[in-house]
Write a protein that holds these residues in place. Sequence first.
Motif, PDB file in Angstrom:
ATOM      1  N   SER A  81       8.687   3.847   4.500  1.00 38.51           N
ATOM      2  CA  SER A  81       8.051   2.901   3.840  1.00 38.51           C
ATOM      3  C   SER A  81       9.628   0.714   3.544  1.00 38.51           C
ATOM      4  O   SER A  81       9.090   1.073   2.491  1.00 38.51           O
ATOM      5  N   ALA A  82      10.124   0.852   4.349  1.00 39.70           N
ATOM      6  CA  ALA A  82      10.694   0.349   4.214  1.00 39.70           C
ATOM      7  C   ALA A  82      11.251  -1.270   5.235  1.00 39.70           C
ATOM      8  O   ALA A  82      11.992  -2.185   4.884  1.00 39.70           O
ATOM      9  N   THR A  83      10.637  -0.428   6.489  1.00 41.16           N
ATOM     10  CA  THR A  83      11.179  -1.529   7.118  1.00 41.16           C
ATOM     11  C   THR A  83       9.661  -1.860   8.468  1.00 41.16           C
ATOM     12  O   THR A  83       8.521  -1.790   8.867  1.00 41.16           O
ATOM     13  N   ASP A 124       8.550  -9.990  -2.914  1.00 43.40           N
ATOM     14  CA  ASP A 124       7.087 -10.996  -3.197  1.00 43.40           C
ATOM     15  C   ASP A 124       7.744 -12.026  -2.079  1.00 43.40           C
ATOM     16  O   ASP A 124       7.057 -12.895  -2.772  1.00 43.40           O
ATOM     17  N   GLU A 125       8.934 -12.340  -1.633  1.00 42.55           N
ATOM     18  CA  GLU A 125       8.339 -13.302  -0.173  1.00 42.55           C
ATOM     19  C   GLU A 125       7.771 -13.242   0.846  1.00 42.55           C
ATOM     20  O   GLU A 125       7.366 -13.465   1.849  1.00 42.55           O
ATOM     21  N   ARG A 159       3.822  -2.066  -1.228  1.00 43.46           N
ATOM     22  CA  ARG A 159       3.285  -1.920  -2.568  1.00 43.46           C
ATOM     23  C   ARG A 159       2.365  -0.773  -1.770  1.00 43.46           C
ATOM     24  O   ARG A 159       2.728   0.420  -2.926  1.00 43.46           O
ATOM     25  N   ARG A 160       1.197  -0.959  -1.134  1.00 44.22           N
ATOM     26  CA  ARG A 160       0.995   0.878  -1.117  1.00 44.22           C
ATOM     27  C   ARG A 160       1.698   1.911  -0.347  1.00 44.22           C
ATOM     28  O   ARG A 160       1.166   2.696  -1.472  1.00 44.22           O
ATOM     29  N   ALA A 161       2.201   1.439   0.259  1.00 44.68           N
ATOM     30  CA  ALA A 161       3.903   2.546   0.647  1.00 44.68           C
ATOM     31  C   ALA A 161       5.088   2.613  -0.112  1.00 44.68           C
ATOM     32  O   ALA A 161       4.618   4.008  -0.143  1.00 44.68           O
TER      33      ALA A 161
END
Length: 264
Positions: free
Chosen positions: A15-17, A56-57, A67-69
């Motif tokens: 959920s981050a990369t 937001d970038e 955001r779903r993750a």
Amino acid sequence: MNTRTVPALMRLAGSATLLAAMPASAATSDSAHVPLPGASGPPWVETGKVNVFRIDELPPAMQAETRRAMQRAAGRARAGLEYDEVDEDDWQWPDPVDSLYPDFASMNQGRVLIHPRDIGHTELATYRFLGLRDNTANPGEPVLTIARQFERPDGIMLKLTENELAGQGAVVMVRELIHERVGPWPATFGVERAPSGRVRSVIDWADNGTDFTLMVLDDVRHPRGDARYDKAWMFRLARSIEAAPRAKTAGGPYVRAASAASTK
């Protein structure tokens, strides 16, 4: 085929990369500035590097997926679920030992360009080397990925995957979702479970040059074997891999001190 060279490939890991492999036109040099997939302008991504952006970038599609993750992760936490669910046939699971190869020469005719980490002075060198995962390269095709599998003294399997980024891809990480580090580099950690009940602990990280995935077929938060093989151990191992020098020749050496234990 080396999947890391497929145009516009993206991987949402932990959920981050987001790992985005750029089209060949954007990979003509070791470093280039290109837009994220789905965007036509800033933020610019530097290939071969780790790029960190705020949510937001990101382009709208990436924002929505991120955001779903985050919502899925929050829902699991509220429900008290300990694991991320994965498919039984997910391609990242280690391969059966009898399908592995002792070296690239016996695997295919691809041009091995990656200089993987020389793990001769890491703990991996004391483990049983099981072999290399087939990268299915065609004759003459560049090989930029190497996946090595090992067995710990207690019988638990590990897999280390390295992907060469220089001129071929970039790692994009979401600042709000970075909770771990391997040395100075941002990382993600997760424990995943398949419907059969088998689990895997995964650390994803990258430096300016290589994308890494270290996988252990156990829940290191609650080791089923030797208690010393916990999350702290896994991150120490990851840091030793990150600190290891690159092999001087493309494709090797793979095991050095562990080579005597290799079987096929």
